[in-house]
Design an enzyme around this catalytic site. Structure first.
Site, PDB file in Angstrom:
ATOM      1  N   ASP A  61       0.844  -1.209   0.000  1.00 50.60           N
ATOM      2  CA  ASP A  61       0.000   0.000   0.000  1.00 50.60           C
ATOM      3  C   ASP A  61       0.877   1.256   0.000  1.00 50.60           C
ATOM      4  OD1 ASP A  61      -2.218   1.600   0.064  1.00 50.60           O
ATOM      5  OD2 ASP A  61      -2.758   1.153   2.135  1.00 50.60           O
ATOM      6  N   LYS A  63       0.559   3.824  -2.005  1.00 53.94           N
ATOM      7  CA  LYS A  63      -0.213   5.032  -2.383  1.00 53.94           C
ATOM      8  C   LYS A  63       0.676   6.029  -3.142  1.00 53.94           C
ATOM      9  CE  LYS A  63      -3.809   4.875   1.122  1.00 53.94           C
ATOM     10  NZ  LYS A  63      -3.239   4.002   2.151  1.00 53.94           N
ATOM     11  N   ASP A  66       2.610  10.806  -7.989  1.00 49.91           N
ATOM     12  CA  ASP A  66       3.708  11.619  -8.520  1.00 49.91           C
ATOM     13  C   ASP A  66       3.534  11.747 -10.035  1.00 49.91           C
ATOM     14  OD1 ASP A  66       6.302  12.895  -8.763  1.00 49.91           O
ATOM     15  OD2 ASP A  66       6.819  11.924  -6.868  1.00 49.91           O
ATOM     16  N   GLN A 183     -10.961   7.285  11.016  1.00 46.09           N
ATOM     17  CA  GLN A 183     -11.767   7.025   9.814  1.00 46.09           C
ATOM     18  C   GLN A 183     -13.074   7.819   9.855  1.00 46.09           C
ATOM     19  OE1 GLN A 183     -10.568   5.549   7.353  1.00 46.09           O
ATOM     20  NE2 GLN A 183      -9.374   3.742   7.874  1.00 46.09           N
TER      21      GLN A 183
HETATM   22  O1  C5P Z   1      -6.865   0.418  11.240  1.00 46.56           O
HETATM   23  P1  C5P Z   1      -7.767   0.624  10.056  1.00 46.56           P
HETATM   24  O2  C5P Z   1      -8.775  -0.481   9.876  1.00 46.56           O
HETATM   25  O3  C5P Z   1      -8.395   2.001  10.037  1.00 46.56           O
HETATM   26  O4  C5P Z   1      -6.761   0.533   8.835  1.00 46.56           O
HETATM   27  C1  C5P Z   1      -7.115   0.844   7.536  1.00 46.56           C
HETATM   28  C2  C5P Z   1      -5.940   0.645   6.647  1.00 46.56           C
HETATM   29  O5  C5P Z   1      -6.320   0.920   5.311  1.00 46.56           O
HETATM   30  C3  C5P Z   1      -4.749   1.552   6.958  1.00 46.56           C
HETATM   31  O6  C5P Z   1      -3.581   0.780   6.727  1.00 46.56           O
HETATM   32  C4  C5P Z   1      -4.851   2.662   5.946  1.00 46.56           C
HETATM   33  O7  C5P Z   1      -3.583   3.151   5.560  1.00 46.56           O
HETATM   34  C5  C5P Z   1      -5.530   1.962   4.777  1.00 46.56           C
HETATM   35  N1  C5P Z   1      -6.358   2.807   3.909  1.00 46.56           N
HETATM   36  C6  C5P Z   1      -7.439   3.528   4.356  1.00 46.56           C
HETATM   37  N2  C5P Z   1      -8.164   4.301   3.505  1.00 46.56           N
HETATM   38  C7  C5P Z   1      -7.871   4.360   2.211  1.00 46.56           C
HETATM   39  C8  C5P Z   1      -6.811   3.603   1.727  1.00 46.56           C
HETATM   40  C9  C5P Z   1      -6.077   2.827   2.607  1.00 46.56           C
HETATM   41  O8  C5P Z   1      -7.747   3.470   5.549  1.00 46.56           O
HETATM   42  N3  C5P Z   1      -8.618   5.054   1.393  1.00 46.56           N
END
Ligand code: C5P
Length: 223
Positions: A61, A63, A66, A183
């Site tokens: 991941d 992300k 660039d 989140q």
């Molecule tokens: O701990 P949690 O369930 O919130 O983790 C979500 C994971 O998904 C993290 O590693 C975060 O970097 C990743 N992620 C996210 N949202 C996005 C893309 C990736 O939460 N849009």
């Protein structure tokens, strides 16, 4: 029987902790892949650990975001890690997406839409004048145009994305209860699959506390 698919977010800098997550999450009831993000991959031994990991479904991941040449070059630079999936931000633009897709070869290139930690208020602050749903829809069209292999969005937008993107949809922002952490756009695992998610990404709800119990809670919740 079709098994529910989950990527567990291995967010730590501690190798022992990552080994513990992999060991304790092992179950025959779910199809599990492991997602390594910026925290682990930026840590001293993270890259080396991934390079030695065998017989797992792996998700880098990164992300990436660039210019086209840099995205494509970065993807070539991680080829030795043989990730099954690798992410880049769709907001990098069509040319960068196409260049990255060309470079990604056997690794599935996953386009990340608007982060699940952002809501409409946050988008306005950044300067966007479209709301989350419209932006995600627009980005899904772009991902389709660039022939990406999968999309990351919140489970709340799966139905919108599905209208224009027929391949895999991966959804983070999964919560069993009201503990959201950072989140904003969340749904429960059950709701996420019901909406059509192919894979869920779950981090803290599984990795914080007793991992085996948390996995069992998830399995019970899905049954
Ligand atoms: O701990 P949690 O369930 O919130 O983790 C979500 C994971 O998904 C993290 O590693 C975060 O970097 C990743 N992620 C996210 N949202 C996005 C893309 C990736 O939460 N849009």
């Amino acid at each position: 029987m079709k098994m529910n698919k989950i990527f567990i977010a291995c967010d730590s800098t501690n190798i022992q902790r990552i080994k513990e997550i992999i060991k304790k999450s092992n179950t025959s009831k779910l199809k599990i892949g492991y997602k390594f993000g910026l925290e682990f991959l930026s840590s001293k031994n993270g890259r080396k650990f991934v390079s030695k990991l065998k017989n797992q479904i792996t998700f880098g991941d990164y992300k990436f975001s660039d210019i086209p040449n840099t995205c494509a070059s970065a993807i070539k630079a991680i080829k030795d890690l043989k990730f099954n999936y690798c992410t880049m931000h769709i907001s990098s633009g069509l040319e960068a997406l196409k260049a990255a897709k060309k470079a990604s070869a056997r690794t599935k290139l996953v386009g990340v839409t608007i982060l699940t930690s952002l809501d409409n208020k946050a988008l306005k602050e950044i300067g966007f004048n479209k709301d989350v749903k419209k932006l995600v829809y627009q980005q899904a069209k772009l991902a389709n145009k660039a022939k990406l292999d999968a999309i990351v969005c919140s489970a709340q937008e799966v139905k919108i994305v599905r209208k224009v993107f027929k391949k895999e949809i991966i959804t983070p922002g999964i919560r069993f209860d009201s503990k959201l952490n950072d989140q904003k756009r969340v749904l429960t695992p059950k709701q996420a699959y019901k909406n059509g998610s192919d894979w869920l990404v779950i981090g803290r709800p599984i990795t914080i506390g007793n991992i085996k119990n948390n996995i069992q809670t998830l399995i019970n919740h899905l049954n």
